[in-house]
Design a protein around this motif. Structure first.
Motif, PDB file in Angstrom:
ATOM      1  N   ALA A  94      49.496  62.447  -0.517  1.00 41.96           N
ATOM      2  CA  ALA A  94      49.569  63.797   0.034  1.00 41.96           C
ATOM      3  C   ALA A  94      50.925  63.910   0.717  1.00 41.96           C
ATOM      4  O   ALA A  94      51.090  63.468   1.849  1.00 41.96           O
ATOM      5  CB  ALA A  94      48.435  64.051   1.010  1.00 41.96           C
ATOM      6  N   ASP A 131      40.840  72.429   3.703  1.00 40.77           N
ATOM      7  CA  ASP A 131      42.121  72.477   4.394  1.00 40.77           C
ATOM      8  C   ASP A 131      42.808  71.127   4.525  1.00 40.77           C
ATOM      9  O   ASP A 131      44.005  71.024   4.320  1.00 40.77           O
ATOM     10  CB  ASP A 131      41.933  73.046   5.807  1.00 40.77           C
ATOM     11  N   GLN A 132      42.060  70.080   4.914  1.00 40.23           N
ATOM     12  CA  GLN A 132      42.707  68.823   5.289  1.00 40.23           C
ATOM     13  C   GLN A 132      42.021  67.604   4.692  1.00 40.23           C
ATOM     14  O   GLN A 132      40.880  67.671   4.231  1.00 40.23           O
ATOM     15  CB  GLN A 132      42.728  68.670   6.817  1.00 40.23           C
ATOM     16  N   ASP A 155      47.443  68.006   5.215  1.00 43.70           N
ATOM     17  CA  ASP A 155      47.053  69.238   4.552  1.00 43.70           C
ATOM     18  C   ASP A 155      46.654  68.945   3.106  1.00 43.70           C
ATOM     19  O   ASP A 155      47.347  68.223   2.394  1.00 43.70           O
ATOM     20  CB  ASP A 155      48.234  70.215   4.592  1.00 43.70           C
ATOM     21  N   LYS A 156      45.527  69.485   2.674  1.00 47.06           N
ATOM     22  CA  LYS A 156      45.040  69.239   1.314  1.00 47.06           C
ATOM     23  C   LYS A 156      45.998  69.779   0.262  1.00 47.06           C
ATOM     24  O   LYS A 156      46.096  69.229  -0.840  1.00 47.06           O
ATOM     25  CB  LYS A 156      43.658  69.853   1.140  1.00 47.06           C
ATOM     26  N   ARG A 157      46.713  70.830   0.593  1.00 41.44           N
ATOM     27  CA  ARG A 157      47.661  71.409  -0.384  1.00 41.44           C
ATOM     28  C   ARG A 157      48.764  70.431  -0.755  1.00 41.44           C
ATOM     29  O   ARG A 157      49.375  70.559  -1.803  1.00 41.44           O
ATOM     30  CB  ARG A 157      48.261  72.693   0.180  1.00 41.44           C
ATOM     31  N   ASN A 158      49.033  69.445   0.108  1.00 39.15           N
ATOM     32  CA  ASN A 158      50.068  68.454  -0.176  1.00 39.15           C
ATOM     33  C   ASN A 158      49.589  67.347  -1.112  1.00 39.15           C
ATOM     34  O   ASN A 158      50.390  66.516  -1.526  1.00 39.15           O
ATOM     35  CB  ASN A 158      50.568  67.808   1.116  1.00 39.15           C
ATOM     36  N   SER A 210      49.121  65.435  -4.106  1.00 35.58           N
ATOM     37  CA  SER A 210      49.864  65.581  -5.350  1.00 35.58           C
ATOM     38  C   SER A 210      49.492  64.575  -6.431  1.00 35.58           C
ATOM     39  O   SER A 210      49.648  64.866  -7.609  1.00 35.58           O
ATOM     40  CB  SER A 210      51.365  65.455  -5.067  1.00 35.58           C
TER      41      SER A 210
END
Length: 171
Positions: A135, A83-84, A103-106, A108
């Motif tokens: 990120a 998640d992070q 957030d890990k999704r950010n 890049s």
């Protein structure tokens, strides 16, 4: 470094007592001694010189003392889970965030900035190799500031690249 399917964690241990710490302590001892001597022997009739002495003598000694303690005992931890992303400082059981968790999704971009840089005028300048993870607009930086040498940075970059499935950009 700990790497599983769920998380990757990089722990950079404290420096301990080394040459840099001994140099800081050797600067701290005479400063503390002379500050103590000055404060105990000089009496001022009013309050303003005492405030100035505290500002220009005690404050630098206190800052140097805090920096010495951090230099010797602080460790860094970078942890990326599902998640992070966390980048924390740890000392004596206390933890504080070096950067805000993101957030890990950010996440890049993963880039390495090389030690040598050619400037526009043809000069070559020397700087520390840096590993930077982006990120969003948050920049997570691993460099000599967190006690990593060039080969360790490149090895960590390859491990992070494999785990995060991101390519490494070189600058």
């Amino acid at each position: 470094m700990t790497k599983t399917d769920d998380f990757i964690e990089i722990l950079i241990p404290p420096r301990g007592l080394n040459f840099g710490a001994i140099a800081l302590i050797s600067a701290l001892i005479p400063l503390s001694f002379w500050a103590l001597v000055f404060l105990t022997t000089v009496r001022f009739p009013n309050f303003i010189p005492v405030i100035l002495i505290c500002l220009f003598v005690i404050a630098p000694v206190s800052v140097l003392l805090i920096n010495t303690i951090l230099f010797i005992f602080r460790q860094f931890r970078l942890r990326i889970d599902g998640d992070q992303i966390f980048f924390t400082n740890e000392m004596f059981g206390w933890r504080w965030n070096r950067f805000r968790p993101t957030d890990k999704r950010n996440l890049s971009k993963l880039e390495i900035i090389n030690a040598f840089d050619a400037e526009k005028r043809g000069y070559v300048s020397r700087r520390n190799t840096q590993l930077i993870m982006w990120a969003g607009n948050q920049k997570y930086e691993l460099s000599k500031k967190v006690r990593l040498n060039n080969s360790e940075i490149k090895w960590l970059a390859s491990e992070l690249s494999d785990w995060l499935e991101l390519t490494i950009e070189f600058r």
